[in-house]
Motif scaffolding. Structure first.
Motif, mmCIF file in Angstrom:
data_model
loop_
_atom_site.group_PDB
_atom_site.id
_atom_site.type_symbol
_atom_site.label_atom_id
_atom_site.label_comp_id
_atom_site.label_asym_id
_atom_site.label_seq_id
_atom_site.Cartn_x
_atom_site.Cartn_y
_atom_site.Cartn_z
ATOM 1 N N ILE A 32 0.876 -1.184 0.000
ATOM 2 C CA ILE A 32 0.000 0.000 0.000
ATOM 3 C C ILE A 32 0.920 1.244 0.000
ATOM 4 O O ILE A 32 1.349 1.708 1.059
ATOM 5 C CB ILE A 32 -0.915 0.019 1.252
ATOM 6 C CG1 ILE A 32 -1.603 -1.320 1.417
ATOM 7 C CG2 ILE A 32 -1.932 1.146 1.176
ATOM 8 C CD1 ILE A 32 -2.319 -1.478 2.742
ATOM 9 N N PRO A 33 1.191 1.792 -1.172
ATOM 10 C CA PRO A 33 2.140 2.913 -1.252
ATOM 11 C C PRO A 33 1.711 4.112 -0.387
ATOM 12 O O PRO A 33 2.563 4.844 0.129
ATOM 13 C CB PRO A 33 2.134 3.284 -2.740
ATOM 14 C CG PRO A 33 1.537 2.115 -3.437
ATOM 15 C CD PRO A 33 0.673 1.377 -2.480
ATOM 16 N N GLU A 34 0.402 4.292 -0.195
ATOM 17 C CA GLU A 34 -0.116 5.426 0.600
ATOM 18 C C GLU A 34 0.428 5.420 2.031
ATOM 19 O O GLU A 34 0.430 6.440 2.719
ATOM 20 C CB GLU A 34 -1.647 5.398 0.668
ATOM 21 C CG GLU A 34 -2.347 5.719 -0.635
ATOM 22 C CD GLU A 34 -2.518 4.496 -1.534
ATOM 23 O OE1 GLU A 34 -1.847 3.461 -1.302
ATOM 24 O OE2 GLU A 34 -3.325 4.581 -2.476
ATOM 25 N N THR A 35 0.876 4.244 2.492
ATOM 26 C CA THR A 35 1.363 4.126 3.857
ATOM 27 C C THR A 35 2.519 5.102 4.135
ATOM 28 O O THR A 35 2.628 5.647 5.226
ATOM 29 C CB THR A 35 1.856 2.668 4.087
ATOM 30 O OG1 THR A 35 0.801 1.818 3.730
ATOM 31 C CG2 THR A 35 2.231 2.423 5.522
ATOM 32 N N GLN A 36 3.364 5.316 3.109
ATOM 33 C CA GLN A 36 4.518 6.228 3.294
ATOM 34 C C GLN A 36 4.021 7.613 3.691
ATOM 35 O O GLN A 36 4.588 8.250 4.585
ATOM 36 C CB GLN A 36 5.353 6.330 1.998
ATOM 37 C CG GLN A 36 5.751 5.006 1.387
ATOM 38 C CD GLN A 36 6.591 4.154 2.337
ATOM 39 O OE1 GLN A 36 7.130 4.660 3.322
ATOM 40 N NE2 GLN A 36 6.665 2.859 2.066
#
Ligand SMILES: Nc1ncnc2c1ncn2[C@@H]1O[C@H](COP(=O)(O)OP(=O)(O)OP(=O)(O)O)[C@@H](O)[C@H]1O
Ligand SMILES: Nc1ccn([C@H]2C[C@H](O)[C@@H](COP(=O)(O)O)O2)c(=O)n1
Length: 417
Positions: free
Chosen positions: A199-203
């Protein structure tokens, strides 16, 4: 059998199996030998002669990927299996052994669909961390046996299905800590960090992380959290309190996370709850800053995160919740405690009326409402059981102004404002 599945079948006959039927778990066990006649467990007694049954247990070789796989497997089964398969949530656990819960699914199929089922199961077993079991009925229909699917032909691998006593609490309670409810910022961040690649949004969420706040520091001005089910009047009340007290109004999850909330709402509980947990710590940092200048009103906080998570993880009646006083209800030691929590409650008819008036009521089907009633009861009871800051229940059915007056009295009495 794959190496990572072996721990699951060790102590196989000590395990209890649980299948969700009509919104509540029913239990069965397996035994190598039968002593006397046994009653057929409820999961099996309702099956037809032509039915074949299967279970898929997801081995948690990595709890985040395992939970995500389990979450996605449901959609895959519903899509691929023939109509009428009745996919039900299943789990297996060792009674009273924390962390022993393994999640999966149980479904039935008719004999004529066997070739299709065999294809699906064989693909799953070869590529994914699942243990497949099949169940077959004796000639006289009196007994069912469970076998590892790939060993179904070997006589010595068959276990008789027998009734099992219900455990004192829902099996999900065994794996709740730091999977459904997080008790420190580190535990929640750990989960989010580990799903950065999926889940790239986690960054972006992790970039919002608060600086460490001393949870024991007493705020200069009172901090009052307003809690309750949706449409109990939290928004109405928190805005009135802000205006009347000249307070700062905050919410959890905080505004800065709103872009990503819908994204995390689509994830399985472990990831979704970690997101909300982190949200509380970001709000806590804002509380610390604002409470140096004025009283602070907060729309939802840790009570919501914990109560919804606990109430969603278990099914059935309130008696299935972890017992009152259980460690799952304890406030995280590194999270700021508000001065007062006000829990708004409303009778179901009035709540439904308010939801309808607001235009957000999606369905009023009888069955849906029945399930919702049990869920609502569990959330409210979990709210009440949380151990930590002072929490007072207020009946939110009078007019908005009367509710405001009552809560103001409480705040003045308890927070000396
Ligand atoms: N005391 C009250 N009496 C009658 N209606 C009320 C009262 N308080 C709020 N309402 C109305 O009920 C509806 C729900 O209220 P509100 O949006 O404040 O609830 P909420 O708890 O914030 O809901 P959610 O959690 O879903 O955002 C709104 O239409 C609001 O105007
Ligand atoms: N601090 C919070 C706030 C909300 N949640 C979760 C619990 C419910 O699933 C949902 C309710 O929020 P609403 O629809 O009223 O905005 O959000 C949480 O876990 N922690």
């Amino acid at each position: 059998m794959a190496r990572h599945l072996k721990p699951l079948v060790q102590r196989w006959s000590s395990r209890v199996f649980s299948v969700e039927l009509d919104g509540a778990p029913v239990y069965f066990g397996i035994r190598e030998k039968l002593r006397g006649a046994t009653v057929l467990p409820a999961v099996f007694s309702r099956l037809q002669k032509e039915d074949r049954c299967y279970s898929l247990l997801v081995c948690n070789w990595d709890r985040i990927r395992g939970d995500r796989f389990h979450w996605e497997l449901r959609d895959k089964l519903l899509k691929d299996l023939p109509p009428g398969s009745d996919v039900a949530t299943m789990s297996s656990f060792l009674p009273d052994e924390k962390g022993s819960l393994v999640k999966g699914y149980f479904f039935k199929s008719r004999a004529e669909n066997s070739p299709l089922i065999e294809g699906i199961l064989s693909d799953l077993e070869h590529t994914d961390p699942v243990l497949v079991c099949s169940y077959s009925q004796s000639e006289d229909g009196q007994q069912w046996t469970q076998s590892l699917w790939s060993h179904a032909e070997k006589k010595q691998m068959k276990f008789y299905v027998v009734p099992s006593e219900a455990p004192e609490h829902h099996p999900s309670a065994l794996n709740m800590i730091n999977s459904d409810v997080f008790y420190s910022l580190d535990e929640a961040c750990d989960v989010l960090k580990k799903c950065g690649d999926i889940i790239p949004e986690t960054q972006s969420v992790l970039r919002m992380l608060p600086s460490r706040v001393d949870a024991r520091r007493k705020p200069d001005f009172p901090v009052i959290v307003i809690e309750g089910l949706d449409a109990t009047g939290k928004t109405t009340l928190t805005e009135s309190l802000r205006d009347t007290l000249g307070a700062t109004l905050l919410r959890s999850p905080p505004q800065c996370l709103s872009t990503w909330r819908a994204r995390f709402d689509r994830e399985p509980p472990i990831i979704r709850r970690a997101f909300y947990a982190v949200g509380n710590y970001i709000t806590a940092e804002q509380i610390c800053q604002e409470s140096a200048k004025s009283p602070v009103i907060v729309d939802r906080f840790w009570h919501s995160t914990a109560a919804y998570a606990i109430a969603t993880a278990v099914t059935g009646p309130v008696s299935n919740l972890p017992h009152d006083g259980s460690e799952v209800y304890c406030w995280p030691s590194d999270l700021l405690q508000p001065s007062l929590v006000v829990l708004l409650t409303l009778d179901p008819e009035e709540r439904t009326r308010r939801l309808r008036n607001r235009g957000l009521m999606k369905t009023d089907e009888e069955q849906e409402l029945d399930h919702n009633k049990l869920f609502r009861d569990r959330v409210e009871e979990a709210y009440r059981r949380i151990i930590g800051p002072l929490c007072i229940t207020v009946d939110a059915s009078p007019s908005a102004d009367l509710v405001l007056q009552q809560v103001l009295l409480l705040i003045r009495a308890k927070c000396h404002l």
